[in-house]
Design a protein around this motif. Structure first.
Motif, short mmCIF file in Angstrom:
data_model
loop_
_atom_site.label_atom_id
_atom_site.label_comp_id
_atom_site.label_asym_id
_atom_site.label_seq_id
_atom_site.Cartn_x
_atom_site.Cartn_y
_atom_site.Cartn_z
N GLU A 11 0.08 -4.06 -5.98
CA GLU A 11 -0.86 -4.65 -6.93
C GLU A 11 -0.99 -6.15 -6.67
OE1 GLU A 11 1.96 -4.87 -10.87
OE2 GLU A 11 0.99 -2.96 -10.42
N ARG A 12 -2.20 -6.66 -6.96
CA ARG A 12 -2.45 -8.09 -6.82
C ARG A 12 -2.09 -8.75 -8.15
NH1 ARG A 12 -8.21 -8.84 -5.70
NH2 ARG A 12 -8.48 -9.40 -7.86
N VAL A 13 -1.28 -9.79 -8.08
CA VAL A 13 -0.87 -10.53 -9.29
C VAL A 13 -1.51 -11.91 -9.18
CG1 VAL A 13 1.09 -11.28 -10.69
CG2 VAL A 13 1.31 -9.23 -9.24
N ASP A 14 -2.73 -12.02 -9.71
CA ASP A 14 -3.52 -13.24 -9.51
C ASP A 14 -2.83 -14.50 -10.03
OD1 ASP A 14 -5.73 -12.09 -8.20
OD2 ASP A 14 -6.55 -11.39 -10.10
N ASN A 15 -2.20 -14.41 -11.20
CA ASN A 15 -1.63 -15.64 -11.77
C ASN A 15 -0.41 -16.13 -10.99
OD1 ASN A 15 -0.06 -13.49 -12.67
ND2 ASN A 15 0.43 -14.44 -14.62
N ARG A 16 0.14 -15.27 -10.13
CA ARG A 16 1.26 -15.70 -9.28
C ARG A 16 0.84 -15.82 -7.81
NH1 ARG A 16 6.89 -13.64 -11.68
NH2 ARG A 16 7.43 -15.63 -10.74
N HIS A 17 -0.44 -15.64 -7.53
CA HIS A 17 -0.99 -15.79 -6.17
C HIS A 17 -0.25 -14.91 -5.17
CE1 HIS A 17 -3.22 -19.28 -7.63
NE2 HIS A 17 -2.08 -19.73 -8.14
N ARG A 18 -0.09 -13.65 -5.50
CA ARG A 18 0.59 -12.78 -4.55
C ARG A 18 0.26 -11.31 -4.81
NH1 ARG A 18 6.64 -14.10 -6.78
NH2 ARG A 18 6.78 -12.55 -8.43
N TYR A 19 0.54 -10.52 -3.79
CA TYR A 19 0.51 -9.07 -3.92
C TYR A 19 1.97 -8.63 -3.96
CZ TYR A 19 -4.36 -9.27 -2.31
OH TYR A 19 -5.68 -9.54 -2.19
N GLU A 20 2.26 -7.66 -4.84
CA GLU A 20 3.62 -7.14 -4.94
C GLU A 20 3.60 -5.66 -4.62
OE1 GLU A 20 5.01 -8.04 -8.88
OE2 GLU A 20 5.15 -10.19 -8.47
N ILE A 21 4.68 -5.18 -3.97
CA ILE A 21 4.83 -3.75 -3.74
C ILE A 21 5.97 -3.29 -4.66
CG2 ILE A 21 6.35 -4.03 -1.71
CD1 ILE A 21 4.80 -1.45 -0.63
N LEU A 22 5.67 -2.23 -5.42
CA LEU A 22 6.61 -1.72 -6.41
C LEU A 22 7.10 -0.34 -5.99
CD1 LEU A 22 4.48 -2.63 -9.57
CD2 LEU A 22 6.31 -3.99 -8.56
N VAL A 23 8.40 -0.13 -6.12
CA VAL A 23 9.01 1.18 -5.87
C VAL A 23 9.71 1.57 -7.16
CG1 VAL A 23 10.70 2.48 -4.51
CG2 VAL A 23 9.33 0.68 -3.42
N ASP A 24 9.31 2.70 -7.74
CA ASP A 24 9.85 3.12 -9.04
C ASP A 24 9.73 2.00 -10.07
OD1 ASP A 24 10.53 5.73 -8.41
OD2 ASP A 24 12.48 5.17 -7.60
N GLY A 25 8.63 1.26 -10.02
CA GLY A 25 8.39 0.20 -10.99
C GLY A 25 9.15 -1.09 -10.73
N LYS A 26 9.96 -1.12 -9.68
CA LYS A 26 10.76 -2.31 -9.36
C LYS A 26 10.11 -3.06 -8.19
CE LYS A 26 15.69 -3.33 -8.37
NZ LYS A 26 15.52 -4.51 -7.56
N ARG A 27 9.98 -4.38 -8.31
CA ARG A 27 9.36 -5.13 -7.23
C ARG A 27 10.27 -5.10 -6.00
NH1 ARG A 27 9.22 -10.89 -8.31
NH2 ARG A 27 10.65 -11.21 -6.61
N ALA A 28 9.73 -4.56 -4.91
CA ALA A 28 10.50 -4.43 -3.68
C ALA A 28 10.14 -5.52 -2.67
CB ALA A 28 10.27 -3.06 -3.06
N GLY A 29 8.96 -6.12 -2.83
CA GLY A 29 8.54 -7.15 -1.89
C GLY A 29 7.26 -7.79 -2.36
N LEU A 30 6.87 -8.84 -1.63
CA LEU A 30 5.65 -9.55 -1.99
C LEU A 30 5.08 -10.24 -0.76
CD1 LEU A 30 6.17 -12.97 -2.18
CD2 LEU A 30 7.73 -12.13 -3.92
#
Length: 112
Positions: A11-30
């Motif tokens: 998902e794109r997180v505009d207010n943090r200027h990044r895309y995050e990849i989530l595994v089981d709802g946990k941020r695994a990377g950006l």
């Protein structure tokens, strides 16, 4: 090594200027970016050590770059990982701009 039960989502997180990849709802990377006009300048990609070796960085960058295309923006790969990914995936050549001194100076100012 147990396989994650859920399909990773990006998902794109505009207010943090990044895309995050989530595994089981946990941020695994950006992968982090700043927008410069129509350019989306990617400058940093990371995957948590706990999730290394699962191909998550490639999936994250693939989906981020596809989103850039849908957004009618252009890619500037300051991040070495993004640059390496683009070398192997020529389908993004038409929307990729070179990393210039001007872009690097601008990014330096943006990031303070």
């Amino acid at each position: 090594m147990p396989q994650p039960s859920a399909t990773p989502t990006v998902e794109r997180v505009d207010n943090r200027h990044r895309y995050e990849i989530l595994v089981d709802g946990k941020r695994a990377g950006l992968t982090a970016y700043r927008d410069r006009g129509e350019q989306r300048v990617f400058y940093h990609t990371e995957v948590d050590d706990a999730f290394a070796g699962q191909g998550l960085a490639a999936q994250l960058v693939q989906e981020a770059l596809a989103d850039v295309r849908r957004s009618d923006k252009r890619i500037v790969p300051v991040c070495p990982y993004v640059a390496k990914y683009l070398n192997r995936h020529e389908e993004f050549n038409d929307i990729t701009d070179p990393v210039t001194v001007e872009v690097l100076q601008w990014l330096d100012t943006e990031l303070g």
